[in-house]
Design a protein around this motif. Structure first.
Motif, PDB file in Angstrom:
ATOM      1  N   ALA A 195     -30.451  48.434  39.723  1.00  0.00           N
ATOM      2  CA  ALA A 195     -29.870  47.755  38.559  1.00  0.00           C
ATOM      3  C   ALA A 195     -30.127  46.255  38.606  1.00  0.00           C
ATOM      4  O   ALA A 195     -30.066  45.578  37.570  1.00  0.00           O
ATOM      5  N   THR A 220     -31.331  54.675  37.418  1.00  0.00           N
ATOM      6  CA  THR A 220     -31.504  53.225  37.364  1.00  0.00           C
ATOM      7  C   THR A 220     -32.930  52.812  37.711  1.00  0.00           C
ATOM      8  O   THR A 220     -33.399  51.784  37.246  1.00  0.00           O
ATOM      9  N   PHE A 247     -28.677  52.721  43.888  1.00  0.00           N
ATOM     10  CA  PHE A 247     -28.331  52.674  42.467  1.00  0.00           C
ATOM     11  C   PHE A 247     -28.086  51.235  42.020  1.00  0.00           C
ATOM     12  O   PHE A 247     -28.615  50.781  41.004  1.00  0.00           O
ATOM     13  N   THR A 248     -27.309  50.495  42.802  1.00  0.00           N
ATOM     14  CA  THR A 248     -27.020  49.109  42.434  1.00  0.00           C
ATOM     15  C   THR A 248     -28.239  48.216  42.628  1.00  0.00           C
ATOM     16  O   THR A 248     -28.459  47.293  41.855  1.00  0.00           O
ATOM     17  N   ALA A 251     -24.249  44.783  38.839  1.00  0.00           N
ATOM     18  CA  ALA A 251     -24.764  45.453  40.039  1.00  0.00           C
ATOM     19  C   ALA A 251     -24.133  44.856  41.298  1.00  0.00           C
ATOM     20  O   ALA A 251     -23.779  45.594  42.230  1.00  0.00           O
TER      21      ALA A 251
END
Length: 194
Positions: A77, A18, A73-74, A174
């Motif tokens: 995003a 990401t 990761f989120t 996200a």
């Protein structure tokens, strides 16, 4: 779950993916490399810090690192929307504040009698249905993965509007993932210990 150390090492690929996407969408911006590098340095230091904190049980340190890898990761995003709204710092700060607020909202939700994510009560499992329907709606509004529809949307509505629209969809997804990951981490790392 397997060997937590191996999972943790492989877990660095998820935020890396990401991060590369966030770096290139909507356009390459060198300023965001600093943010990405800073987050990755923190992620690399986390196993060391957690191992020093949890000397008796290294598995807890690895599992906490995995949780923070999912959070990164989120977070990456959510970067494309922040990059689209580059000119307005107030809106960017509000979006980051909302994103961080989702984390605390999920932790609060898990402390309620019937949490949204994996409710313990069989009588109120219907409360989770709207939560699990959100990614379906986001996928439908996000062109359903069909690149032809997305290309047509970009051609008819213009690049700026279409990129803002898709970045909002990605940001909302996200936020949904952050709520899910926080709930799962709270349920597995905190509630099991209690």
């Amino acid at each position: 779950m397997g060997n937590p150390f191996k999972v943790m090492i492989m877990g660095y690929l998820l935020p890396l993916f990401t991060a590369v996407v966030a770096l290139l969408i909507p356009e390459y911006d060198q300023q965001y490399i600093k943010w990405i590098v800073a987050v990755f340095v923190l992620l690399l230091l986390l196993p060391i810090v957690f191992s020093l904190r949890f000397t008796a049980n290294k598995k807890i340190a690895y599992r906490l690192t995995i949780a923070y890898q999912l959070y990164a990761f989120t977070f990456f995003a959510a970067f494309p929307l922040l990059k689209v709204l580059k000119g307005s710092i107030v809106i960017q700060l509000l979006l980051v504040g909302l994103f961080i607020g989702i984390y605390f909202l999920a932790r609060f939700d898990q402390r309620t009698e019937v949490p949204i994510v994996f409710p313990d009560s069989d009588k109120r499992k219907w409360l989770a249905i709207p939560f699990y329907a959100i990614p379906v709606f986001l996928a439908v509004f996000g062109f359903g993965g069909d690149h032809r529809v997305a290309r047509r949307f970009f051609e008819t509505h213009g690049y700026d509007f279409a990129m803002t629209y898709t970045s909002i969809i990605l940001y909302l997804f996200a936020c949904w993932l952050l709520f899910l990951f926080t709930s799962l981490a709270y349920k597995s790392l905190v509630k099991k210990v209690e």
